[in-house]
Design an enzyme around this catalytic site. Sequence first.
Site, PDB file in Angstrom:
ATOM      1  N   GLU A 159      -6.454  -1.543  -6.536  1.00 13.56           N
ATOM      2  CA  GLU A 159      -5.570  -0.676  -7.315  1.00 13.56           C
ATOM      3  C   GLU A 159      -4.585  -1.549  -8.091  1.00 13.56           C
ATOM      4  O   GLU A 159      -3.860  -2.347  -7.499  1.00 13.56           O
ATOM      5  CB  GLU A 159      -4.811   0.282  -6.393  1.00 13.56           C
ATOM      6  CG  GLU A 159      -5.705   1.312  -5.724  1.00 13.56           C
ATOM      7  CD  GLU A 159      -4.937   2.231  -4.793  1.00 13.56           C
ATOM      8  OE1 GLU A 159      -5.250   3.429  -4.756  1.00 13.56           O
ATOM      9  OE2 GLU A 159      -4.021   1.747  -4.096  1.00 13.56           O
ATOM     10  N   SER A 201       0.823  -1.209   0.000  1.00 14.17           N
ATOM     11  CA  SER A 201       0.000   0.000   0.000  1.00 14.17           C
ATOM     12  C   SER A 201       0.856   1.257   0.000  1.00 14.17           C
ATOM     13  O   SER A 201       0.326   2.359  -0.142  1.00 14.17           O
ATOM     14  CB  SER A 201      -0.905   0.021   1.231  1.00 14.17           C
ATOM     15  OG  SER A 201      -0.123   0.047   2.423  1.00 14.17           O
ATOM     16  N   ASN A 212      -4.940   6.523  -1.216  1.00 11.82           N
ATOM     17  CA  ASN A 212      -4.262   7.243  -0.129  1.00 11.82           C
ATOM     18  C   ASN A 212      -3.903   8.668  -0.536  1.00 11.82           C
ATOM     19  O   ASN A 212      -3.912   9.584   0.285  1.00 11.82           O
ATOM     20  CB  ASN A 212      -3.007   6.488   0.308  1.00 11.82           C
ATOM     21  CG  ASN A 212      -3.320   5.390   1.301  1.00 11.82           C
ATOM     22  OD1 ASN A 212      -4.271   5.487   2.077  1.00 11.82           O
ATOM     23  ND2 ASN A 212      -2.547   4.327   1.274  1.00 11.82           N
ATOM     24  N   HIS A 272      -3.094  -3.917  -5.296  1.00 14.10           N
ATOM     25  CA  HIS A 272      -3.372  -3.478  -3.927  1.00 14.10           C
ATOM     26  C   HIS A 272      -4.841  -3.658  -3.582  1.00 14.10           C
ATOM     27  O   HIS A 272      -5.707  -2.909  -4.021  1.00 14.10           O
ATOM     28  CB  HIS A 272      -2.966  -2.002  -3.763  1.00 14.10           C
ATOM     29  CG  HIS A 272      -3.253  -1.461  -2.399  1.00 14.10           C
ATOM     30  ND1 HIS A 272      -3.636  -0.152  -2.180  1.00 14.10           N
ATOM     31  CD2 HIS A 272      -3.222  -2.056  -1.181  1.00 14.10           C
ATOM     32  CE1 HIS A 272      -3.825   0.033  -0.894  1.00 14.10           C
ATOM     33  NE2 HIS A 272      -3.583  -1.112  -0.272  1.00 14.10           N
TER      34      HIS A 272
END
Length: 504
Positions: A155, A122, A193, A143
């Site tokens: 992802e 991540s 993120n 991910h």
Amino acid sequence: MTAGAIGKVGIVGAGAMGRGIAQLLAQNSVQARLYDIEGEAVAAAREAVTAIWRRLVEKGRMTEAQMAEAQGRLQAASALTEFKDCDLVIEAVVEKLEVKRALFTELEGVVAEDAILASNTSSLSITAIAAACARPERVAGLHFFNPVPLMKLVEIVAGELSAPEVTERLAALVAATGHRGVKVGDTPGFLVNHAGRAYGTEALRLLQEGVAPPAAVDRVAREAGGFRMGPFELLDLTGLDVSIPVMESIYHGFHEEPRLKPAEIGRRRLTAGLLGRKTGEGFYRYGEDGKKLEPALPEEPSGKAPANIAVGGEGWAAEALRDWARAQGLDLLPPGDAALVLVAPLGEDVSSLCARLGLDPRHTLGMDVVFGLESHRTLAANPATLPEKAGEALALARKDGTPATLIEDSPGLLMQRLVASIVNLASEIAQLGIAAPDDIDAAVTLGLGYPHGPLAWGDALGPERVLEILRGLEVATGDPRYRPSLWLRRRAELGLSLLTEAAG
């Protein structure tokens, strides 16, 4: 490298992520072989997944036959050499670059020439992981989010040398599981993120400036903005020991990009050990049962709702405020004749509007007409506002039963700052080519649970309106964190949707 379908997947690491990935694949017709350096962990993982499947059968969401087939596809591996016929190997081990590099180097000596190596990292660079491999073109990021079967987003991260057919094959695998795969560039924070930095970071800035206490910010975010959790509730749930390092890592990873700059108060509270639920105190306090203890909010000024007011300013925001006042049955007077004056800031603060319009600041407050006018009204007092006038404004805002919150003066009040920052950051992610516009919106709604995709949200507000708010914020603060993304500015000026990609 061939582009066949992926039917056999090896998974290294039987923790929560590896176990969840194995469960998802096995119950979607993919053979999953699970390996862990701790042999007992694999058996425990298989038992845990079987228990989940049994509950699904009990609830009628899976048949006994489907469970038996899935159990047959979830296999244990006692050594990495058992991955030699796998089409794909996914690592879900500790987040240490040297560990992942060493693992992939070892796997290259085991798997076939056309096998893909994927990392569930991540935070680490896929390019950096692949750099240790003899064939970096077959390495990519995959991910997943925890819990894997429930979080419908994956992802798919292309490193600098990842072959296009690798990400295409991974995308096909993800689609076959019913999850949404989004293709992402190998940049700090990948997509989710990165896109999630604006919400908490801007909220911490509001707190640091003394605009409103955490409980007030959270309530406005939920009721006026439609968020499931306020930013401080979310920070307490995640824990500052997780959130602050991520904020700082992404900020430094983008070479101190001002839009990503963390507020100093976050690091200070982390140092103090105010991590959130896990320590019993963060922005809220928590009981022994882990439930949030509702804080007492500051005492509010009281007053009686007036029969008439003045609305200062011109433009659509001022007209929207006048329309609202008329709908409340109020008489509208000139500013010099009214005892209470309301203004509708767009990126500005109440103080600058008073100075620009020549209004008496003692009698003037701001009201947000962009967010929450029908669900939760936000009022802002300037430093000279008389308490009795603030009380009158609150009584007026609540007269029809709609909740209202009084905050200190702030450019863009509260929700304008939060949402404009979210839209602007998503626009910059699109501008940098990190992900496609549709994928950005899908990732934010699925991965972060926001009420709208940020680009679609910007479209709903009007790109030109978001641009006006950001320019107001930039002028009011002099802070480059609010400078509009070129993606946003160009589409606002051309009358295009923020989801519009360049022609050709």
